[in-house]
Scaffold this motif. Sequence first.
Motif, PDB file in Angstrom:
ATOM      1  N   LEU A 145       0.827  -1.201   0.000  1.00  0.00           N
ATOM      2  CA  LEU A 145       0.000   0.000   0.000  1.00  0.00           C
ATOM      3  C   LEU A 145       0.864   1.256   0.000  1.00  0.00           C
ATOM      4  O   LEU A 145       0.625   2.190  -0.771  1.00  0.00           O
ATOM      5  N   VAL A 146       1.876   1.288   0.860  1.00  0.00           N
ATOM      6  CA  VAL A 146       2.762   2.460   0.922  1.00  0.00           C
ATOM      7  C   VAL A 146       3.470   2.658  -0.408  1.00  0.00           C
ATOM      8  O   VAL A 146       3.540   3.782  -0.936  1.00  0.00           O
ATOM      9  N   ASP A 147       3.982   1.575  -0.980  1.00  0.00           N
ATOM     10  CA  ASP A 147       4.671   1.681  -2.268  1.00  0.00           C
ATOM     11  C   ASP A 147       3.743   2.230  -3.345  1.00  0.00           C
ATOM     12  O   ASP A 147       4.140   3.079  -4.164  1.00  0.00           O
ATOM     13  N   LYS A 148       2.503   1.754  -3.342  1.00  0.00           N
ATOM     14  CA  LYS A 148       1.533   2.216  -4.349  1.00  0.00           C
ATOM     15  C   LYS A 148       1.223   3.703  -4.163  1.00  0.00           C
ATOM     16  O   LYS A 148       1.188   4.477  -5.140  1.00  0.00           O
ATOM     17  N   LEU A 149       0.988   4.117  -2.918  1.00  0.00           N
ATOM     18  CA  LEU A 149       0.657   5.517  -2.668  1.00  0.00           C
ATOM     19  C   LEU A 149       1.800   6.439  -3.069  1.00  0.00           C
ATOM     20  O   LEU A 149       1.575   7.496  -3.669  1.00  0.00           O
ATOM     21  N   VAL A 150       3.012   6.052  -2.753  1.00  0.00           N
ATOM     22  CA  VAL A 150       4.165   6.880  -3.117  1.00  0.00           C
ATOM     23  C   VAL A 150       4.338   6.914  -4.632  1.00  0.00           C
ATOM     24  O   VAL A 150       4.571   7.980  -5.225  1.00  0.00           O
ATOM     25  N   ARG A 151       4.200   5.754  -5.265  1.00  0.00           N
ATOM     26  CA  ARG A 151       4.391   5.648  -6.712  1.00  0.00           C
ATOM     27  C   ARG A 151       3.346   6.464  -7.470  1.00  0.00           C
ATOM     28  O   ARG A 151       3.659   7.071  -8.506  1.00  0.00           O
ATOM     29  N   ARG A 152       2.105   6.497  -6.958  1.00  0.00           N
ATOM     30  CA  ARG A 152       1.031   7.178  -7.681  1.00  0.00           C
ATOM     31  C   ARG A 152       0.868   8.637  -7.275  1.00  0.00           C
ATOM     32  O   ARG A 152      -0.055   9.306  -7.737  1.00  0.00           O
ATOM     33  N   HIS A 153       1.749   9.123  -6.411  1.00  0.00           N
ATOM     34  CA  HIS A 153       1.729  10.544  -6.045  1.00  0.00           C
ATOM     35  C   HIS A 153       3.100  11.173  -6.310  1.00  0.00           C
ATOM     36  O   HIS A 153       3.735  11.712  -5.401  1.00  0.00           O
ATOM     37  N   PRO A 154       3.561  11.133  -7.557  1.00  0.00           N
ATOM     38  CA  PRO A 154       4.874  11.733  -7.850  1.00  0.00           C
ATOM     39  C   PRO A 154       4.892  13.232  -7.613  1.00  0.00           C
ATOM     40  O   PRO A 154       5.960  13.810  -7.398  1.00  0.00           O
ATOM     41  N   HIS A 155       3.722  13.876  -7.624  1.00  0.00           N
ATOM     42  CA  HIS A 155       3.657  15.312  -7.368  1.00  0.00           C
ATOM     43  C   HIS A 155       3.876  15.628  -5.890  1.00  0.00           C
ATOM     44  O   HIS A 155       4.115  16.780  -5.533  1.00  0.00           O
ATOM     45  N   VAL A 156       3.807  14.598  -5.043  1.00  0.00           N
ATOM     46  CA  VAL A 156       4.050  14.773  -3.606  1.00  0.00           C
ATOM     47  C   VAL A 156       5.410  14.196  -3.215  1.00  0.00           C
ATOM     48  O   VAL A 156       6.196  14.834  -2.526  1.00  0.00           O
ATOM     49  N   PHE A 157       5.697  12.978  -3.679  1.00  0.00           N
ATOM     50  CA  PHE A 157       6.906  12.275  -3.262  1.00  0.00           C
ATOM     51  C   PHE A 157       8.015  12.305  -4.318  1.00  0.00           C
ATOM     52  O   PHE A 157       9.122  11.849  -4.053  1.00  0.00           O
ATOM     53  N   GLY A 158       7.701  12.808  -5.505  1.00  0.00           N
ATOM     54  CA  GLY A 158       8.703  12.857  -6.564  1.00  0.00           C
ATOM     55  C   GLY A 158       8.900  14.263  -7.053  1.00  0.00           C
ATOM     56  O   GLY A 158       8.785  15.241  -6.307  1.00  0.00           O
TER      57      GLY A 158
END
Length: 317
Positions: free
Chosen positions: A184-197
């Motif tokens: 779940l954490v990996d998915k959330l980070v991966r799908r929020h590049p505007h926040v985590f990327g």
Amino acid sequence: MLPGTDPVPVALVVTVSSRLPGLLSPAGWRALSGGRPLAALPGAAETAEALRADGWDVASVHDAGALTGDVVVLAAHDEVPAGAEVVDGAAEPPGSRLLDVVAVMDRLRSPGGCPWDAEQTHASLRGYLLEEAHEAYDAIVDDDAVAMREELGDVLLQVVFHSRVAAEAAPERRFDVDDVARDLVDKLVRRHPHVFGNAVGVGGRAMDVAQVEAGWEEIKQAEKQRRSPTEGVSRSQPAAAWGAALVRRAGRAGLPTPVAAELTATSPEELGERMLSVVTAAEQRGWDLEDALREAVRRYAGELDAAAHAGTGTPPP
């Protein structure tokens, strides 16, 4: 009083967490490392054991009031004696009570636990997952915060329960609650590049909601590599929701959608009343409206699969 200590009225108390026995703050470690004798109250037993395993000498005591001298006492937050000098040795982060949920489920499923819980399987539990989700949904619709809190807890129980069952499965099917959380954490980070990327909107500005949704769908499409627009759409949801999801998928992929009926209703409330009248008419004829709609949606799903395989569109995310 511990041997070799000078009497003082109050010992230094370091509060610890039974949920995180190996975790101490810098202030906590400084207090323990000062060379003074260590003692642990019952609520700090887990931390005392962790320290002993690493070579520390920690005495076990049941009453902090019986201690005198320059002693460092490990204690749970609710064991701190009045007037004691206190160091917060282990501040629990938000979500720490989730560890209690996992521990309770482990106890229930382990030998000596609950026989009913021990015999449950994914198949036997699946109905409860839907039931609890529906009850949580009702609490949200009713805007009932008390019921929402309880029902979301029941949904959480199902997640932890299924994860515990999976932890006992054959190696090729095994996963645990940490695997669920990690994915779940990996998915959330991966799908929020505007926040985590480093993804940004047009002109370097922050993304708006529409751009975030579009980016989510693009990432999801790349991840899933679905061959059909019907893949990933739950067939167990109510037929109306199932059909609406397929129509949205088809629209995004340029695939055919059913001919829309003439909708003369001017508000969702009026539409609801007309739908209810259809339910009434079907019931009077002895027809099951849910089954009838489900069969129509099932046929439409087959048509979408055929259209996608024929190359008339690109499967959506």
